[in-house]
Write a protein that holds these residues in place. Structure first.
Motif, PDB file in Angstrom:
ATOM      1  N   LEU A 198       0.836  -1.207   0.000  1.00  0.00           N
ATOM      2  CA  LEU A 198       0.000   0.000   0.000  1.00  0.00           C
ATOM      3  C   LEU A 198       0.874   1.261   0.000  1.00  0.00           C
ATOM      4  CD1 LEU A 198      -2.693   1.447   0.122  1.00  0.00           C
ATOM      5  CD2 LEU A 198      -2.761   1.059   2.591  1.00  0.00           C
ATOM      6  N   ALA A 199       1.991   1.200   0.719  1.00  0.00           N
ATOM      7  CA  ALA A 199       2.919   2.348   0.730  1.00  0.00           C
ATOM      8  C   ALA A 199       3.448   2.622  -0.677  1.00  0.00           C
ATOM      9  CB  ALA A 199       4.067   2.078   1.701  1.00  0.00           C
ATOM     10  N   ILE A 200       3.717   1.572  -1.415  1.00  0.00           N
ATOM     11  CA  ILE A 200       4.168   1.739  -2.798  1.00  0.00           C
ATOM     12  C   ILE A 200       3.055   2.367  -3.646  1.00  0.00           C
ATOM     13  CG2 ILE A 200       4.817   0.481  -4.900  1.00  0.00           C
ATOM     14  CD1 ILE A 200       6.383  -1.452  -3.149  1.00  0.00           C
ATOM     15  N   LYS A 201       1.839   1.885  -3.439  1.00  0.00           N
ATOM     16  CA  LYS A 201       0.692   2.433  -4.178  1.00  0.00           C
ATOM     17  C   LYS A 201       0.521   3.929  -3.881  1.00  0.00           C
ATOM     18  CE  LYS A 201      -4.264   1.433  -4.872  1.00  0.00           C
ATOM     19  NZ  LYS A 201      -5.389   0.586  -4.385  1.00  0.00           N
ATOM     20  N   LEU A 202       0.635   4.294  -2.602  1.00  0.00           N
ATOM     21  CA  LEU A 202       0.522   5.713  -2.222  1.00  0.00           C
ATOM     22  C   LEU A 202       1.608   6.537  -2.901  1.00  0.00           C
ATOM     23  CD1 LEU A 202      -0.158   5.188   1.594  1.00  0.00           C
ATOM     24  CD2 LEU A 202      -1.706   6.402   0.043  1.00  0.00           C
ATOM     25  N   SER A 203       2.802   5.975  -2.992  1.00  0.00           N
ATOM     26  CA  SER A 203       3.935   6.695  -3.588  1.00  0.00           C
ATOM     27  C   SER A 203       3.711   6.931  -5.076  1.00  0.00           C
ATOM     28  CB  SER A 203       5.223   5.892  -3.371  1.00  0.00           C
ATOM     29  OG  SER A 203       5.404   5.624  -1.987  1.00  0.00           O
TER      30      SER A 203
END
Lengths: 73, 73, 73, 73, 73, 73
Positions: A18-23
């Protein structure tokens, strides 16, 4: 359907994804043209400093996701 | 088997190693080609500013891991 | 003997020194060759922007160490 | 009418949009000339590293907005 | 006498000055030669991006000092 | 009269303005010469990456101000 219905994930690994998606979403919202983003991919995917900068953004977003999930304790 | 089953570690040193792992994983997920990453290694491993940038990412991830572990107190 | 047995220090000053140690360790673990690191030293020790970047990493790690110590209150 | 009446949003997605708004406002307040900002757009919208830097700012602001909203739990 | 006996200050302004001191100390400990640091001063004091980077470090350290002081509330 | 008597503001918008003030003050304290700072203004006010870097500093300071104000809840 929201692209971000919640910050809660079942596992740390899903939280990291999810952190990658947010980035990536901030990039997409700043440059919405898919072709333009695809064209830039070789620029950063083959540059060590660019990849480190991407990792910095992911680390910052992972702080948020991890806190939201009580660090999955 | 997840590469990130938990943020909890027995010791601060193991937590630091996990922070390094988290930092590298974002690079790996952005550039999954092992050969491409190996080729870039001399670029950043011999450049002081690149190494400082890597250390910045590790510091950010270590904040997360340390908080998750209650600072090992 | 661990290089990082604890994040707890007696004083803020010792905590700051630990933040510097944490900052350097990521560099050392990314470039383990002592000679390679020594060779790079003049590159960053005489460049204002490189030194500012080092200070940024130390500031981030000092946040972690200070929080771990309850800000030495 | 304030451009920032509150940090509270109904959903994580709206919170993310607010983080983007916060990120852009600092640029607008530093360079208030609309034409000057428009002129710069191709510079960063087609540069991978510039977009990563934008995403870093959004990530930092999203930390603030997410904390303000108790992570929407 | 320690250069950092405490993170506690009487006022936010003194806390900000301490954040500046913390930011400079990492530079000093990385480049202990006073003459070398003085020589670099025109490099960053007259470069907008260098000054922004300095301000970023101060902002990070001010987060620590402000938290240590309970935000002077 | 202190330039920073308190971190408390009545509204989020005023808090954001304070974050900008905090960001500029570190620049001013590093380069106290008003003419030198004015001369640099076109350098960063017309450069997208410089403006993004400024926005990053503001985002970091806004985290501090927002936390100090309990996120104005």
């Amino acid at each position: 359907m929201s692209w971000l219905p919640t910050l809660i994930t079942d596992t740390p690994e899903e939280g990291y994804d999810l952190a990658i998606k947010l980035s990536r979403m901030a990039v997409k919202k700043t440059q919405p043209d898919d072709a333009a983003r695809t064209k830039m991919r070789p620029d950063y995917a083959n540059d060590a400093d660019s990849l480190t900068a991407v990792s910095q953004v992911v680390a910052t977003n992972f702080q948020t996701v991890a806190a939201a999930n009580g660090y999955w304790k």
